[in-house]
Each structure stands twice: as structure tokens, then as C-alpha cells.
Write a protein that holds these residues in place. Structure first.
Motif, PDB file in Angstrom:
ATOM      1  N   MET A 100       0.824  -1.207   0.000  1.00 20.89           N
ATOM      2  CA  MET A 100       0.000   0.000   0.000  1.00 20.89           C
ATOM      3  C   MET A 100       0.856   1.252   0.000  1.00 20.89           C
ATOM      4  O   MET A 100       1.903   1.302   0.656  1.00 20.89           O
ATOM      5  CB  MET A 100      -0.917   0.042   1.243  1.00 20.89           C
ATOM      6  N   ILE A 101       0.384   2.280  -0.715  1.00 21.66           N
ATOM      7  CA  ILE A 101       0.979   3.611  -0.664  1.00 21.66           C
ATOM      8  C   ILE A 101      -0.147   4.628  -0.716  1.00 21.66           C
ATOM      9  O   ILE A 101      -1.298   4.279  -1.012  1.00 21.66           O
ATOM     10  CB  ILE A 101       1.972   3.862  -1.827  1.00 21.66           C
ATOM     11  N   ALA A 102       0.181   5.881  -0.456  1.00 22.79           N
ATOM     12  CA  ALA A 102      -0.834   6.944  -0.522  1.00 22.79           C
ATOM     13  C   ALA A 102      -0.205   8.207  -1.104  1.00 22.79           C
ATOM     14  O   ALA A 102      -0.060   9.223  -0.416  1.00 22.79           O
ATOM     15  CB  ALA A 102      -1.426   7.214   0.864  1.00 22.79           C
ATOM     16  N   PRO A 103       0.173   8.169  -2.383  1.00 23.73           N
ATOM     17  CA  PRO A 103       0.804   9.339  -2.996  1.00 23.73           C
ATOM     18  C   PRO A 103      -0.205  10.464  -3.230  1.00 23.73           C
ATOM     19  O   PRO A 103      -1.413  10.227  -3.307  1.00 23.73           O
ATOM     20  CB  PRO A 103       1.316   8.796  -4.330  1.00 23.73           C
ATOM     21  N   SER A 104       0.292  11.689  -3.342  1.00 20.20           N
ATOM     22  CA  SER A 104      -0.587  12.786  -3.731  1.00 20.20           C
ATOM     23  C   SER A 104      -1.140  12.471  -5.110  1.00 20.20           C
ATOM     24  O   SER A 104      -0.467  11.869  -5.946  1.00 20.20           O
ATOM     25  CB  SER A 104       0.178  14.109  -3.763  1.00 20.20           C
ATOM     26  N   TYR A 105      -2.389  12.876  -5.363  1.00 16.40           N
ATOM     27  CA  TYR A 105      -2.930  12.548  -6.675  1.00 16.40           C
ATOM     28  C   TYR A 105      -2.257  13.368  -7.777  1.00 16.40           C
ATOM     29  O   TYR A 105      -2.343  13.025  -8.956  1.00 16.40           O
ATOM     30  CB  TYR A 105      -4.452  12.655  -6.740  1.00 16.40           C
ATOM     31  N   SER A 106      -1.533  14.422  -7.393  1.00 17.40           N
ATOM     32  CA  SER A 106      -0.732  15.145  -8.385  1.00 17.40           C
ATOM     33  C   SER A 106       0.317  14.212  -8.980  1.00 17.40           C
ATOM     34  O   SER A 106       0.615  14.259 -10.174  1.00 17.40           O
ATOM     35  CB  SER A 106      -0.055  16.353  -7.739  1.00 17.40           C
ATOM     36  N   LYS A 107       0.894  13.356  -8.124  1.00 17.77           N
ATOM     37  CA  LYS A 107       1.874  12.382  -8.589  1.00 17.77           C
ATOM     38  C   LYS A 107       1.241  11.403  -9.572  1.00 17.77           C
ATOM     39  O   LYS A 107       1.868  10.981 -10.559  1.00 17.77           O
ATOM     40  CB  LYS A 107       2.438  11.626  -7.384  1.00 17.77           C
TER      41      LYS A 107
END
Length: 342
Positions: A100-107
């Protein structure tokens, strides 16, 4: 003496035979090992501090899913780029090195270009509008776009509205940005946003921002109050403009192969735990940003300016080409869908 040794040897052999055939003894050992091997461990990597909305939400999710599954699922959280930087975490997820990860949706706009709609300035009206988009039908459809990339989208999380900071003076009018170097997240839309204001944008890792500001590599940056406060950016900047021009959100992602390997009941429990965490986080992030803004006003030398509606309108006028560009490349569907959410 020989008799004693023979008797002792027979006793030992008898005890070994008894214990090796004792069904209760065997069941207890098997149950213990079976329980250990059945536990599912999910490694959750993210790049911000534990005391930020995302950091707290990750721990909250870990607690909820452990409770819902009686410990069958254990989430191990790795904050602050302990495992992977924000440049490497998506590739690690795709390879299955982390679940699991939670990157910014900009990424994620590098993967799903249509997601740039979420970075359009002033696309969100207020916190309630964000909540309704993230948790409603539009949010589900946006996450569904990830299926083509072999990624399971679990939720959209929110950190809060973004503000502008600078070491070179107040940022009130668009021309105040002229010539200033700004750190940004990797996003074509965000880069063009600053270029329209006459600034010079450059993408860099989140955990490098403090050192870069300290070394005068950048004049300013945009971020949420909680990130500005928790990372101490306010100590290195002279002015902050409360503009609420953009929203910093995260896409909570899981490796699709790992997700598909789980039993349907466990998938249901994970999604329910995620939904509960998302509701909590969206409320908690607003509380945190509000309280930390008050602390900065009271306890820092940072000059804080709040844009009036007339000043925001002047920013909106400068940003109009972004909407035109997005519409010409991807159509107006996502823009209208988000604007129409109530």
C-alpha cells in the motif's frame, strides 16, 4: 548398574512415544503455527510525518482493520520515506515490494493524465464539496481509472487546502509571483499554474523541501497548513497567503495482485475500514489545519495574509487558460462532474 541404564532408556523411549502420539499436544502446536502463518501483513509506505493528517490516518486504518479482522490482517506503517521516496514508491507498489501507498494525486497524473482535473485551481469550493467528490460517485469513477494500470484504488484522502509561502514578500496579486522560484509536486497543471503567474516552478521530493528552502534553492512553495507547520517551513519563509487555491489530496492504492489474492470477505473488511478512515480523516484534517493556523498566527514571525474574494477573482482570471487547455485535451466531462457535485 546395567539394569538401571536399560530401565532409564526404556522410560525415555516410552515418554517420547507418548508425546509424539498425544493428539492434544499435536493440535496445540499445529494451532499455534497455523495462526502465525495465516496472518496477513500489509506494508503501508508513505512520505510524510506521523503527526500529519495522512500519517495519522494510516495509523487509524491499521488499528481499524486489525480490530475488524481480529488481528488476521496486520498493517505495518512506514512514514517519512523510511521505505521509499515519493519518486520510487509507485514503482515499488507495481512490483509488489510494498502492498500500500498513498501518494498525492498530483503524482498520479503521470499515470492517469485525466486526474489533472483535481489540480485545477479553485476547482473545489470548500471542504464539504471536497468530501462529496471524494466519497461520492465521482471519486469512485476516478479510482476506477486505475484498474488499467493494475492498481486497486481504495480511497481519496484529503490533507486540506493549499496555501502559498515566500521568503521574498507577500503574494497578493498575480504579479507578486514574477521571477520567484517555487517548489512544486510533479504535475503539469501545477507547473503551468505558476508559469501563468510569472513564477519559475521546479518539482522536487517533499522531504527535500526544508533543506532546499534553507539553502535558498527555492523562494517559496505551496502546501497545506499542516505540512507547513509539521515540517517547519514557516520558520524559513517570511510571508504566507491563505489562498485556498488548490487542494492537496492523496490516492490510497494497493497492489492489484495482492488485492486479488485476498478472500472476498477480507476485501470487504478492508474497504469498510478504509471508508471509515476516510470519513475520519477528512474531518480531522480540517481541525488540524484550523488549529495550526491559529498557532502560527500566535507564535511565529510569519506574516499571514488572507485573500479577499476580489483578489481571488484576479487569480482565477489568470488561471482560466488552464481550464481551456484541460478541456481541449480531455474534454469538459470531469470538470463539469466535479462542479455539479452538491
Amino acid at each position: 548398574m546395567k539394569w538401571f541404564i536399560s530401565a532409564s532408556l526404556l522410560t525415555v523411549l516410552f515418554l517420547v512415544a507418548v508425546f509424539s502420539h498425544d493428539p492434544m499436544h499435536k493440535i496445540e502446536d499445529d494451532d499455534e503455527q497455523h495462526g502465525l502463518s495465516d496472518q496477513i501483513v500489509i506494508k503501508f509506505s508513505h512520505v510524510v510525518a506521523e503527526n500529519t493528517p495522512k500519517g495519522l490516518a494510516a495509523e487509524k486504518f491499521a488499528d481499524i482493520i486489525a480490530d475488524r479482522t481480529d488481528g488476521k490482517i496486520k498493517v505495518e506503517v512506514f512514514p517519512n520515506e523510511i521505505m521509499y521516496s515519493d519518486e520510487k514508491e509507485l514503482n515499488a507498489l507495481k512490483k509488489g515490494d510494498v502492498q500500500m501507498i498513498a501518494p498525492s494525486y498530483s503524482k498520479m497524473t503521470e499515470v492517469i493524465p485525466e486526474w489533472q482535473v483535481l489540480d485545477l485551481p479553485f476547482i473545489f469550493q470548500d471542504e464539504q464539496h471536497v468530501h462529496n467528490v471524494y466519497t461520492g460517485e465521482v471519486g469512485k469513477r476516478l479510482l476506477g481509472e486505475l484498474e488499467s494500470e493494475n492498481i486497486k484504488g481504495l480511497a481519496l484522502w484529503g490533507n486540506g487546502f493549499k496555501q502559498m509561502t515566500s521568503s521574498r514578500g507577500a503574494l497578493i496579486e498575480p504579479e507578486d509571483f514574477s521571477g520567484q522560484r517555487f517548489r512544486i509536486m510533479p504535475s503539469d497543471t501545477i507547473a503551468k499554474q505558476f508559469e501563468l503567474m510569472g513564477a519559475i516552478p521546479k518539482a522536487s521530493s517533499f522531504n527535500d523541501v526544508y533543506i532546499a528552502l534553507e539553502g535558498n534553492e527555492f523562494d517559496g512553495q505551496e502546501n497545506t497548513i499542516s505540512n507547513i507547520y509539521s515540517k517547519g517551513f514557516y520558520r524559513l519563509q517570511k510571508d504566507m497567503t491563505v489562498s485556498n487555491h488548490g487542494y492537496l489530496g492523496y490516492s490510497v492504492l494497493m497492489n492489484a495482485e495482492f488485492w486479488n489474492s485476498l478472500e472476498p470477505e477480507l476485501q470487504t473488511q478492508i474497504q469498510k475500514a478504509m471508508d471509515e478512515t476516510t470519513e475520519w480523516m477528512l474531518k480531522e484534517s480540517k481541525k488540524m489545519n484550523d488549529s495550526q493556523l491559529i498557532r502560527m498566527k500566535q507564535n511565529s514571525k510569519l506574516k499571514i495574509h488572507e485573500l479577499s474574494e476580489a483578489e481571488k477573482d484576479r487569480w482565477r482570471k489568470v488561471f482560466m487558460p488552464l481550464y481551456e487547455t484541460y478541456s481541449s485535451e480531455y474534454g469538459e466531462r470531469w470538470i463539469e462532474d466535479i462542479r455539479n457535485v452538491r
